[in-house]
Design an enzyme around this catalytic site. Sequence first.
Site, mmCIF file in Angstrom:
data_model
loop_
_atom_site.group_PDB
_atom_site.id
_atom_site.type_symbol
_atom_site.label_atom_id
_atom_site.label_comp_id
_atom_site.label_asym_id
_atom_site.label_seq_id
_atom_site.Cartn_x
_atom_site.Cartn_y
_atom_site.Cartn_z
ATOM 1 N N ASP A 21 52.840 -5.434 12.027
ATOM 2 C CA ASP A 21 52.754 -4.053 11.553
ATOM 3 C C ASP A 21 51.316 -3.589 11.721
ATOM 4 O OD1 ASP A 21 52.956 -2.512 8.230
ATOM 5 O OD2 ASP A 21 53.005 -1.627 10.260
ATOM 6 N N ASP A 25 53.216 0.177 6.925
ATOM 7 C CA ASP A 25 54.492 0.632 6.343
ATOM 8 C C ASP A 25 55.470 -0.538 6.204
ATOM 9 O OD1 ASP A 25 56.060 2.075 9.361
ATOM 10 O OD2 ASP A 25 55.191 0.093 8.920
ATOM 11 N N ASP A 29 55.517 -2.794 14.751
ATOM 12 C CA ASP A 29 55.521 -1.655 15.669
ATOM 13 C C ASP A 29 54.825 -1.993 16.987
ATOM 14 O OD1 ASP A 29 53.382 -0.584 13.099
ATOM 15 O OD2 ASP A 29 52.709 -1.524 14.999
ATOM 16 N N ASP A 98 65.083 -4.397 26.541
ATOM 17 C CA ASP A 98 66.464 -4.674 26.134
ATOM 18 C C ASP A 98 67.317 -3.466 26.524
ATOM 19 O OD1 ASP A 98 67.149 -6.907 23.472
ATOM 20 O OD2 ASP A 98 68.668 -5.870 24.676
ATOM 21 N N GLU A 247 73.283 -10.980 28.587
ATOM 22 C CA GLU A 247 73.783 -11.691 27.399
ATOM 23 C C GLU A 247 75.299 -11.736 27.541
ATOM 24 O OE1 GLU A 247 73.645 -11.449 22.525
ATOM 25 O OE2 GLU A 247 74.125 -9.683 23.748
HETATM 26 O O1 TEU Z 1 74.519 -9.756 20.216
HETATM 27 C C1 TEU Z 1 75.811 -10.007 20.655
HETATM 28 C C2 TEU Z 1 76.335 -11.182 20.016
HETATM 29 O O2 TEU Z 1 76.781 -12.021 20.636
HETATM 30 C C3 TEU Z 1 76.140 -11.262 18.590
HETATM 31 O O3 TEU Z 1 77.164 -10.631 18.030
HETATM 32 C C4 TEU Z 1 76.113 -12.652 18.169
HETATM 33 O O4 TEU Z 1 77.109 -13.410 18.676
HETATM 34 C C5 TEU Z 1 76.280 -12.740 16.752
HETATM 35 O O5 TEU Z 1 75.487 -11.887 16.143
HETATM 36 C C6 TEU Z 1 75.954 -14.098 16.345
HETATM 37 O O6 TEU Z 1 76.597 -14.204 15.201
HETATM 38 C C7 TEU Z 1 73.904 -8.624 20.761
HETATM 39 C C8 TEU Z 1 72.522 -8.486 20.133
HETATM 40 O O7 TEU Z 1 71.762 -9.612 20.461
HETATM 41 C C9 TEU Z 1 72.730 -8.372 18.639
HETATM 42 O O8 TEU Z 1 71.505 -8.353 17.944
HETATM 43 C C10 TEU Z 1 73.485 -7.082 18.366
HETATM 44 O O9 TEU Z 1 73.784 -7.030 17.002
HETATM 45 C C11 TEU Z 1 74.786 -7.043 19.173
HETATM 46 O O10 TEU Z 1 74.638 -7.455 20.518
HETATM 47 C C12 TEU Z 1 75.277 -5.625 19.263
HETATM 48 O O11 TEU Z 1 74.382 -4.877 20.037
HETATM 49 CA CA CA Z 2 54.490 -0.184 11.135
#
Ligand code: TEU
Ligand code: CA
Length: 564
Positions: A21, A25, A29, A98, A247
């Site tokens: 941070d 806050d 960031d 991302d 992913e």
């Molecule tokens: O995660 C996808 C995913 O596989 C997750 O749901 C994961 O399996 C689970 O949280 C584990 O228990 C991606 C992102 O990395 C995650 O942070 C997001 O919440 C999700 O997609 C939706 O965008």
């Molecule tokens: Ca901050």
Amino acid sequence: MERQWWKEAVVYQIYPRSFQDSNGDGIGDLAGISSRLDYLKHLGVDVLWISPFFKSPNDDNGYDISDYREIMTEFGTMAEFDELVAGIHARGMKLVMDLVVNHSSDEHAWFQASRQSRTNPWADYYIWKDPRPEGGPPNDWQSIFSGSAWEYVPERGQYYLHLFSPKQPDLNWDNPAVRREIHEMMKFWLDKGVDGFRMDVINLISKSFAADPEGEDLYFQGPRLHEYLQEMNRNVLAGRNLLTVGECPGASPEDAIDFTAPERGELTMIFTFEHMDLDSGPGGKWDFREFAMPALRENLSRWQLSLHERGWNSLYLNNHDQPRMVSRFGDDRRYPKESAKLLAHVVHFLEGTPYIYQGEELGMTNLNIEGLDDLRDLESINAWHDLVEARSLFTPEHMMEAIRRKGRDNARTPMQWDDSPQAGFTTGQPWIRVNPNYQWINAAQQLSDPDSVLQYYRRILSLRRELPVMVYGRFEPLFPDHPSLFAWERILGEERLIVVNNFSAEPTPVDLSGIARQGEFELFLANYSDFRLSPDGRYELRPYEGFVLYNEAHEREDQDVSGR
Ligand code: TEU
Ligand code: CA
């Protein structure tokens, strides 16, 4: 064996909300990240993957984007983003952003318009279905964050699909206008200096309702997935020499080859999750089981042998969705340092691109969640309400233990920079509790401790830059049935590495006399600083002891083995 920068690189994942941070806050960031670039350069990483920093109502901490071309208010300004990119490139590092395009936020202008009627230009940007004839959602698909995956909107008299939370409506990739929007957005960020993309649940973008009406397979890969990835590659990625990591929950080694085989023109690598479910029972993530190393060894060995010279692996043992690796796969109470270093052998000495999750290089541990007040993550909070309160599938005691072990908040506690208040993360009140062990697990202490986990990581990363066998060497399992040894060789021409790890708290004998001839190998790395080569190749390994041998087939400058 085709050399590629993204094969030789080491990636460091930053969860910006919890990294640094800069304005008090209590929320990390972009300016905070900029202030820590020298630390990251000193650590020796090549690429920074920064979790989403785009405009978002933060229902899922940024994985719900309401404007793909704006910086999240809490995280800063576009000027601070430009400064960050410049700082990263000035230090010879690269930035991977991302890309969250399986779904957007329901507050995105596209969705705000789409929900109004069935006839506006954005009407088909999302996945809308009529209610069942007898009323109710079109099918029984469940959200990954609990509850139905369908939400009703009276204005349209229809339901929209959200595989994650209701504030994360899935985009309709079958609509070419949607794909064009996403391609243009990707080019916008590439023109701003981004060097690659981590693609969020990218294997879910193509849906098929016919193939899986009951939604048995939560992570279903639809019929047009590879077509869309090849189109994206042709229209955006090709010729830019980017790192792209998809992913892909539910993906198998065969799927990974389809995604990453160079001739297929899709992605450079993927994240698989098979090794993230080895301590889950048939009831899923919250139906936890004890971790057993042989299961991990079997899984990682299969991926190593399957993808060699056919695809490319990513290597990780934790991230912002998984508990801390030293708490899950090591022993964070009796052997925190030894097991943290041992697990680094697993991530960095297999074939693939290693990913370090922020704080892993310090041996940061799970939070030891005390109660619901500690929770911030909607996945855990929703699961509690659903599995304990609504459907009583688990007792409160079981569920709290499950969250303590597997909850995502474990990974999201503030980075532990030093032993000052709030671990130097903020001068304000942090958005999530700092792990009290920051007083003895922090970067400042480890930067000045030659035997620290941090110095061990620096050593490993500098060796990777020196030795092609660490990047391109073929994997060969050793002692594949041993109850507590996870060992293997890496072979590249004449070059050989031998990696031996004792995954137990018990002393364990190992005999390498048949594998490493006397004097043929030198000691490369050992997580117990007083470890020494034994002339007869026989060793009695201590708890969580591991080492790496190298056969000198490659001239090397310095001889120091313990990471000092
Ligand atoms: O995660 C996808 C995913 O596989 C997750 O749901 C994961 O399996 C689970 O949280 C584990 O228990 C991606 C992102 O990395 C995650 O942070 C997001 O919440 C999700 O997609 C939706 O965008
Ligand atoms: Ca901050």
